[in-house]
Design a protein around this motif. Structure first.
Motif, PDB file in Angstrom:
ATOM      1  N   VAL A   1       0.843  -1.201   0.000  1.00 14.67           N
ATOM      2  CA  VAL A   1       0.000   0.000   0.000  1.00 14.67           C
ATOM      3  C   VAL A   1       0.874   1.244   0.000  1.00 14.67           C
ATOM      4  O   VAL A   1       0.657   2.196  -0.766  1.00 14.67           O
ATOM      5  N   ILE A   2       1.921   1.226   0.870  1.00 19.68           N
ATOM      6  CA  ILE A   2       2.807   2.400   0.959  1.00 19.68           C
ATOM      7  C   ILE A   2       3.487   2.636  -0.401  1.00 19.68           C
ATOM      8  O   ILE A   2       3.542   3.756  -0.906  1.00 19.68           O
ATOM      9  N   ALA A   3       3.960   1.519  -1.017  1.00 16.07           N
ATOM     10  CA  ALA A   3       4.644   1.659  -2.318  1.00 16.07           C
ATOM     11  C   ALA A   3       3.692   2.270  -3.349  1.00 16.07           C
ATOM     12  O   ALA A   3       4.068   3.167  -4.105  1.00 16.07           O
ATOM     13  N   GLU A   4       2.443   1.785  -3.302  1.00 16.53           N
ATOM     14  CA  GLU A   4       1.474   2.283  -4.280  1.00 16.53           C
ATOM     15  C   GLU A   4       1.227   3.782  -4.074  1.00 16.53           C
ATOM     16  O   GLU A   4       1.215   4.566  -5.009  1.00 16.53           O
ATOM     17  N   GLU A   5       1.074   4.137  -2.766  1.00 18.30           N
ATOM     18  CA  GLU A   5       0.861   5.552  -2.471  1.00 18.30           C
ATOM     19  C   GLU A   5       2.019   6.401  -2.968  1.00 18.30           C
ATOM     20  O   GLU A   5       1.842   7.490  -3.507  1.00 18.30           O
ATOM     21  N   TYR A   6       3.236   5.858  -2.764  1.00 19.23           N
ATOM     22  CA  TYR A   6       4.431   6.580  -3.146  1.00 19.23           C
ATOM     23  C   TYR A   6       4.474   6.786  -4.664  1.00 19.23           C
ATOM     24  O   TYR A   6       4.736   7.873  -5.166  1.00 19.23           O
ATOM     25  N   ILE A   7       4.122   5.676  -5.383  1.00 22.48           N
ATOM     26  CA  ILE A   7       4.126   5.761  -6.850  1.00 22.48           C
ATOM     27  C   ILE A   7       3.080   6.779  -7.319  1.00 22.48           C
ATOM     28  O   ILE A   7       3.340   7.617  -8.177  1.00 22.48           O
ATOM     29  N   LEU A   8       1.898   6.719  -6.670  1.00 22.02           N
ATOM     30  CA  LEU A   8       0.837   7.675  -7.033  1.00 22.02           C
ATOM     31  C   LEU A   8       1.284   9.111  -6.791  1.00 22.02           C
ATOM     32  O   LEU A   8       1.052  10.008  -7.583  1.00 22.02           O
ATOM     33  N   LEU A   9       1.991   9.270  -5.646  1.00 19.73           N
ATOM     34  CA  LEU A   9       2.488  10.589  -5.275  1.00 19.73           C
ATOM     35  C   LEU A   9       3.459  11.103  -6.337  1.00 19.73           C
ATOM     36  O   LEU A   9       3.371  12.240  -6.803  1.00 19.73           O
ATOM     37  N   LEU A  10       4.362  10.185  -6.732  1.00 17.04           N
ATOM     38  CA  LEU A  10       5.344  10.553  -7.762  1.00 17.04           C
ATOM     39  C   LEU A  10       4.631  10.903  -9.066  1.00 17.04           C
ATOM     40  O   LEU A  10       4.933  11.892  -9.718  1.00 17.04           O
ATOM     41  N   ALA A  11       3.641  10.041  -9.400  1.00 17.24           N
ATOM     42  CA  ALA A  11       2.901  10.248 -10.648  1.00 17.24           C
ATOM     43  C   ALA A  11       2.206  11.609 -10.606  1.00 17.24           C
ATOM     44  O   ALA A  11       2.223  12.357 -11.573  1.00 17.24           O
ATOM     45  N   ASP A  12       1.641  11.898  -9.416  1.00 19.24           N
ATOM     46  CA  ASP A  12       0.960  13.172  -9.229  1.00 19.24           C
ATOM     47  C   ASP A  12       1.915  14.335  -9.454  1.00 19.24           C
ATOM     48  O   ASP A  12       1.614  15.283 -10.162  1.00 19.24           O
ATOM     49  N   ASP A  13       3.083  14.202  -8.796  1.00 20.03           N
ATOM     50  CA  ASP A  13       4.115  15.229  -8.931  1.00 20.03           C
ATOM     51  C   ASP A  13       4.501  15.417 -10.374  1.00 20.03           C
ATOM     52  O   ASP A  13       4.693  16.504 -10.861  1.00 20.03           O
ATOM     53  N   ARG A  14       4.628  14.262 -11.020  1.00 17.87           N
ATOM     54  CA  ARG A  14       5.050  14.244 -12.419  1.00 17.87           C
ATOM     55  C   ARG A  14       3.998  15.010 -13.270  1.00 17.87           C
ATOM     56  O   ARG A  14       4.340  15.821 -14.107  1.00 17.87           O
ATOM     57  N   THR A  15       2.711  14.703 -12.991  1.00 16.73           N
ATOM     58  CA  THR A  15       1.655  15.376 -13.761  1.00 16.73           C
ATOM     59  C   THR A  15       1.738  16.873 -13.536  1.00 16.73           C
ATOM     60  O   THR A  15       1.654  17.670 -14.464  1.00 16.73           O
ATOM     61  N   GLU A  16       1.901  17.242 -12.251  1.00 17.38           N
ATOM     62  CA  GLU A  16       1.973  18.661 -11.895  1.00 17.38           C
ATOM     63  C   GLU A  16       3.155  19.303 -12.620  1.00 17.38           C
ATOM     64  O   GLU A  16       3.040  20.366 -13.206  1.00 17.38           O
ATOM     65  N   PHE A  17       4.298  18.568 -12.609  1.00 18.33           N
ATOM     66  CA  PHE A  17       5.506  19.085 -13.246  1.00 18.33           C
ATOM     67  C   PHE A  17       5.267  19.295 -14.750  1.00 18.33           C
ATOM     68  O   PHE A  17       5.554  20.337 -15.302  1.00 18.33           O
ATOM     69  N   THR A  18       4.674  18.257 -15.393  1.00 21.64           N
ATOM     70  CA  THR A  18       4.427  18.348 -16.834  1.00 21.64           C
ATOM     71  C   THR A  18       3.473  19.486 -17.147  1.00 21.64           C
ATOM     72  O   THR A  18       3.659  20.224 -18.100  1.00 21.64           O
ATOM     73  N   ARG A  19       2.459  19.636 -16.291  1.00 26.88           N
ATOM     74  CA  ARG A  19       1.477  20.685 -16.512  1.00 26.88           C
ATOM     75  C   ARG A  19       2.140  22.064 -16.428  1.00 26.88           C
ATOM     76  O   ARG A  19       1.959  22.916 -17.276  1.00 26.88           O
ATOM     77  N   THR A  20       2.984  22.239 -15.370  1.00 26.46           N
ATOM     78  CA  THR A  20       3.671  23.521 -15.199  1.00 26.46           C
ATOM     79  C   THR A  20       4.551  23.806 -16.404  1.00 26.46           C
ATOM     80  O   THR A  20       4.594  24.921 -16.909  1.00 26.46           O
ATOM     81  N   GLU A  21       5.236  22.727 -16.859  1.00 28.50           N
ATOM     82  CA  GLU A  21       6.115  22.886 -18.028  1.00 28.50           C
ATOM     83  C   GLU A  21       5.314  23.331 -19.247  1.00 28.50           C
ATOM     84  O   GLU A  21       5.715  24.221 -19.978  1.00 28.50           O
ATOM     85  N   GLU A  22       4.141  22.681 -19.418  1.00 30.83           N
ATOM     86  CA  GLU A  22       3.308  23.009 -20.584  1.00 30.83           C
ATOM     87  C   GLU A  22       2.863  24.459 -20.534  1.00 30.83           C
ATOM     88  O   GLU A  22       2.920  25.166 -21.525  1.00 30.83           O
ATOM     89  N   VAL A  23       2.430  24.887 -19.328  1.00 32.90           N
ATOM     90  CA  VAL A  23       1.971  26.264 -19.176  1.00 32.90           C
ATOM     91  C   VAL A  23       3.129  27.204 -19.507  1.00 32.90           C
ATOM     92  O   VAL A  23       2.967  28.186 -20.220  1.00 32.90           O
ATOM     93  N   ARG A  24       4.334  26.856 -18.994  1.00 33.21           N
ATOM     94  CA  ARG A  24       5.494  27.711 -19.241  1.00 33.21           C
ATOM     95  C   ARG A  24       5.813  27.792 -20.734  1.00 33.21           C
ATOM     96  O   ARG A  24       6.036  28.862 -21.282  1.00 33.21           O
ATOM     97  N   ASN A  25       5.800  26.614 -21.397  1.00 28.88           N
ATOM     98  CA  ASN A  25       6.110  26.591 -22.832  1.00 28.88           C
ATOM     99  C   ASN A  25       5.093  27.389 -23.632  1.00 28.88           C
ATOM    100  O   ASN A  25       5.443  28.129 -24.537  1.00 28.88           O
ATOM    101  N   ASP A  26       3.814  27.229 -23.242  1.00 29.88           N
ATOM    102  CA  ASP A  26       2.749  27.983 -23.905  1.00 29.88           C
ATOM    103  C   ASP A  26       3.003  29.471 -23.761  1.00 29.88           C
ATOM    104  O   ASP A  26       2.865  30.236 -24.700  1.00 29.88           O
ATOM    105  N   PHE A  27       3.379  29.857 -22.541  1.00 31.27           N
ATOM    106  CA  PHE A  27       3.586  31.272 -22.249  1.00 31.27           C
ATOM    107  C   PHE A  27       4.741  31.823 -23.083  1.00 31.27           C
ATOM    108  O   PHE A  27       4.615  32.863 -23.710  1.00 31.27           O
ATOM    109  N   VAL A  28       5.845  31.050 -23.131  1.00 34.20           N
ATOM    110  CA  VAL A  28       7.011  31.494 -23.908  1.00 34.20           C
ATOM    111  C   VAL A  28       6.617  31.627 -25.382  1.00 34.20           C
ATOM    112  O   VAL A  28       6.964  32.613 -26.044  1.00 34.20           O
ATOM    113  N   ALA A  29       5.849  30.632 -25.885  1.00 29.14           N
ATOM    114  CA  ALA A  29       5.428  30.683 -27.287  1.00 29.14           C
ATOM    115  C   ALA A  29       4.561  31.911 -27.535  1.00 29.14           C
ATOM    116  O   ALA A  29       4.755  32.634 -28.512  1.00 29.14           O
ATOM    117  N   ASN A  30       3.629  32.165 -26.616  1.00 23.90           N
ATOM    118  CA  ASN A  30       2.744  33.335 -26.762  1.00 23.90           C
ATOM    119  C   ASN A  30       3.531  34.634 -26.719  1.00 23.90           C
ATOM    120  O   ASN A  30       3.309  35.524 -27.529  1.00 23.90           O
TER     121      ASN A  30
END
Ligand code: ADP
Length: 270
Positions: free
Chosen positions: A12-41
């Protein structure tokens, strides 16, 4: 049995950890996308005035013996460079906001001062269209934050109200305080916004009519700055509008505690 429990818990702990990482990863990718969009704009937006200035400079060079043409090109160059300066200013403002920590660096700010400063600074554009700025209401309220940023935010709303209203109309600025919140609203008798546009106007570089916004000196970043400033102050900005009738933008900010005495005696500046 004990081992099974331990294994299950570990899983359970491992799964939570993986989910947490995945969550972080999504957040990171989203922030990156917003940043790239902004630079392009931003690159796209900067290219327009820079390209125009460069073409106009060429035209100037080749029309040295035609004083009328020189005047015309110089005037347009001035307009484009003013636009470029406004754009750079807004981009700097937005990035400053991203690093700003209002909660830590703020001070008590008198909301009436914010309103009078913003109104003072919007007086010139208002006069140029014979638009009357009418301030109504008063609140003995202090908010916690950055006065300059709050003035900038309110000024953006007033300048928009002026920009998107016909000549000889009124722009009302109302202040009131209720239930621990201070509200400042800006009401115009302008063109108004459709429900679809109302949903999008706070997005960076979103404009209902890009050519019109450019022509009147808009950058497409004004409302995005307002939204950032107000949310950094723990507040919100809302919009009511009807096509052909006008719009009201309202900023609501949390009042500083201990300021709601009727005569405002406690509303001293720190
Ligand atoms: P801009 O620099 O183009 O004014 P903003 O982010 O301030 O950019 O506003 C985005 C768009 O929202 C504007 O281009 C305009 O179409 C619309 N808008 C903003 N304020 C008003 C208003 N008071 N009345 C009508 N339309 C408005």
């Amino acid at each position: 049995q004990g081992t099974i429990v331990v294994q299950v818990r570990a899983a359970v702990i491992a799964e939570e950890y993986i989910l947490l990482l995945a969550d972080d990863r999504t957040e990171f990718t989203r922030t990156e996308e917003v940043r790239n969009d902004f630079v392009a704009n931003v690159s796209h937006e900067l290219k327009t005035p820079v390209g125009a200035i460069s073409l106009l400079a060429e035209a100037l060079e080749s029309s040295a013996d035609d004083p009328e043409a020189v005047k015309r090109f110089a005037k347009r160059m001035h307009k484009e460079s003013t636009r470029l300066a406004a754009l750079v200013q807004d981009i700097i403002e937005l990035s400053r906001l991203q690093g700003a920590n209002v909660a830590q660096q703020g001070r008590p700010v008198d909301i009436n001062t914010v309103v009078s400063e913003a109104v003072d600074r919007s007086q010139l554009p208002a006069e140029s269209k014979n638009i009357q700025l009418v301030v109504g209401g008063h609140a003995n309220a202090m908010v916690y934050g950055d006065q300059d940023l709050l003035v900038t935010a309110l000024r953006n709303l007033i300048d928009n109200a002026i920009r998107y209203s016909p000549e000889n109309t009124k722009v009302g600025i109302g202040i009131r305080s209720k239930d621990g919140l201070v509200a400042v609203s800006v009401t115009d008798q302008g063109e108004g916004l459709s429900p679809e546009d109302q949903e999008r106007v706070f997005e960076r570089f979103y404009r209902v009519d890009a050519a019109r916004s450019r022509q009147t000196g808009g950058t497409g970043l004004g409302l995005s700055i307002v939204k950032h400033v107000i949310s950094n102050h723990g507040g919100e900005v809302t919009l009511w509008s009807q096509l052909g009738k006008g719009s009201t933008f309202t900023i609501r900010l949390p009042e500083m505690e201990g300021q709601d005495d009727a005569d405002g005696a406690g509303a001293g500046k720190a």
